[in-house]
Design a protein around this motif. Sequence first.
Motif, PDB file in Angstrom:
ATOM      1  N   GLY A  79       0.812  -1.210   0.000  1.00  0.00           N
ATOM      2  CA  GLY A  79       0.000   0.000   0.000  1.00  0.00           C
ATOM      3  C   GLY A  79       0.844   1.257   0.000  1.00  0.00           C
ATOM      4  O   GLY A  79       0.521   2.241  -0.661  1.00  0.00           O
ATOM      5  N   VAL A  80       1.948   1.234   0.754  1.00  0.00           N
ATOM      6  CA  VAL A  80       2.849   2.383   0.845  1.00  0.00           C
ATOM      7  C   VAL A  80       4.249   1.934   0.448  1.00  0.00           C
ATOM      8  O   VAL A  80       4.795   1.000   1.037  1.00  0.00           O
ATOM      9  CB  VAL A  80       2.866   2.975   2.268  1.00  0.00           C
ATOM     10  N   VAL A  81       4.821   2.603  -0.541  1.00  0.00           N
ATOM     11  CA  VAL A  81       6.142   2.229  -1.044  1.00  0.00           C
ATOM     12  C   VAL A  81       7.250   2.788  -0.165  1.00  0.00           C
ATOM     13  O   VAL A  81       8.257   2.134   0.091  1.00  0.00           O
ATOM     14  CB  VAL A  81       6.308   2.717  -2.496  1.00  0.00           C
ATOM     15  N   SER A  82       7.061   4.031   0.313  1.00  0.00           N
ATOM     16  CA  SER A  82       8.094   4.719   1.086  1.00  0.00           C
ATOM     17  C   SER A  82       7.439   5.797   1.943  1.00  0.00           C
ATOM     18  O   SER A  82       6.391   6.336   1.567  1.00  0.00           O
ATOM     19  CB  SER A  82       9.113   5.361   0.134  1.00  0.00           C
ATOM     20  N   PRO A  83       8.056   6.137   3.095  1.00  0.00           N
ATOM     21  CA  PRO A  83       7.525   7.252   3.890  1.00  0.00           C
ATOM     22  C   PRO A  83       7.571   8.574   3.130  1.00  0.00           C
ATOM     23  O   PRO A  83       6.849   9.510   3.464  1.00  0.00           O
ATOM     24  CB  PRO A  83       8.452   7.292   5.111  1.00  0.00           C
ATOM     25  N   TYR A  84       8.426   8.634   2.114  1.00  0.00           N
ATOM     26  CA  TYR A  84       8.563   9.846   1.314  1.00  0.00           C
ATOM     27  C   TYR A  84       7.977   9.601  -0.077  1.00  0.00           C
ATOM     28  O   TYR A  84       8.686   9.575  -1.082  1.00  0.00           O
ATOM     29  CB  TYR A  84      10.028  10.261   1.232  1.00  0.00           C
ATOM     30  N   SER A  85       6.669   9.408  -0.086  1.00  0.00           N
ATOM     31  CA  SER A  85       5.982   9.129  -1.343  1.00  0.00           C
ATOM     32  C   SER A  85       4.503   9.469  -1.191  1.00  0.00           C
ATOM     33  O   SER A  85       4.029   9.777  -0.099  1.00  0.00           O
ATOM     34  CB  SER A  85       6.130   7.651  -1.725  1.00  0.00           C
ATOM     35  N   VAL A  86       3.795   9.418  -2.315  1.00  0.00           N
ATOM     36  CA  VAL A  86       2.338   9.552  -2.258  1.00  0.00           C
ATOM     37  C   VAL A  86       1.808   8.305  -1.562  1.00  0.00           C
ATOM     38  O   VAL A  86       1.977   7.190  -2.047  1.00  0.00           O
ATOM     39  CB  VAL A  86       1.730   9.700  -3.663  1.00  0.00           C
ATOM     40  N   LYS A  87       1.194   8.511  -0.411  1.00  0.00           N
ATOM     41  CA  LYS A  87       0.785   7.390   0.437  1.00  0.00           C
ATOM     42  C   LYS A  87      -0.466   6.712  -0.087  1.00  0.00           C
ATOM     43  O   LYS A  87      -0.561   5.488  -0.099  1.00  0.00           O
ATOM     44  CB  LYS A  87       0.567   7.891   1.864  1.00  0.00           C
ATOM     45  N   ASN A  88      -1.437   7.485  -0.480  1.00  0.00           N
ATOM     46  CA  ASN A  88      -2.655   6.905  -1.030  1.00  0.00           C
ATOM     47  C   ASN A  88      -3.508   7.971  -1.698  1.00  0.00           C
ATOM     48  O   ASN A  88      -3.387   9.159  -1.411  1.00  0.00           O
ATOM     49  CB  ASN A  88      -3.473   6.170   0.041  1.00  0.00           C
ATOM     50  N   ILE A  89      -4.348   7.515  -2.611  1.00  0.00           N
ATOM     51  CA  ILE A  89      -5.347   8.361  -3.246  1.00  0.00           C
ATOM     52  C   ILE A  89      -6.698   7.822  -2.801  1.00  0.00           C
ATOM     53  O   ILE A  89      -7.131   6.757  -3.245  1.00  0.00           O
ATOM     54  CB  ILE A  89      -5.228   8.358  -4.786  1.00  0.00           C
ATOM     55  N   GLU A  90      -7.330   8.525  -1.882  1.00  0.00           N
ATOM     56  CA  GLU A  90      -8.619   8.085  -1.357  1.00  0.00           C
ATOM     57  C   GLU A  90      -9.738   8.671  -2.207  1.00  0.00           C
ATOM     58  O   GLU A  90      -9.665   9.820  -2.638  1.00  0.00           O
ATOM     59  CB  GLU A  90      -8.772   8.521   0.098  1.00  0.00           C
TER      60      GLU A  90
END
Length: 229
Positions: A79-90
């Motif tokens: 779901g999350v690739v990295s803490p420094y990335s787009v986390k999600n599109i809700e």
Amino acid sequence: MSLPKYAVLQKPRGDKRTYAITPRIAGGFATPDELRKIAETAEKYHGTLKITSGQRIAILGISAEDVEKAWEDLGMDPGVVSPYSVKNIEMCPASFCKRAKQNSMKLAMKLEKRFYGAATPNRMKIGVVGCMNSCTSANSKDIAVLANDEGYVIRAGGSAGFHPRLPDDIAENLNDQEAFDMVEAIYLYYCETADMGEKLGDYIDRISLETFKTGVYERYTLIQEEQKQ
């Protein structure tokens, strides 16, 4: 000891260490096969299932030695690739909702494909909704895309964390492609000019909304011009 890949360490209990893993479920829309995989994997590795606020399903309580095997069994992206990335599109289920002003699901899925895992100075969330009711709490997201009768409204800088912040209005009355391009412009300007570790709302406050909008619209214009070539 390094963390298992794509896993979050949970509260240690004595010498016991367990982890949570969260597979990608684009927009919260899952197929029956995906749900079966998640359930079977949780059962196999004695995990607990938790529906998250990010429209995903986390498997909690996985031991370190089982994390990699669990991912293999799932066969799904994290779901999350990295803490420094787009986390999600809700997103809301606009295509099925009687209150929707625009079919925002099509735009939301296009944004999800474009920005899934995209690198950012700090974690970023994007919310896309089909009306101004903002059912996914879009106004608490770094970028909010909301729909009304005239088209889409774009806002930036929202946050529901330690320092809650309402987003700023960036654009309005946009069609689907214009809304997509405006989100792209916000993302590009933020990534190009913000300090590493700086949240979007904090960045806007530091440089001023006027400066931020000027930079965003410059990039938006470039995107529009490139499409005409």
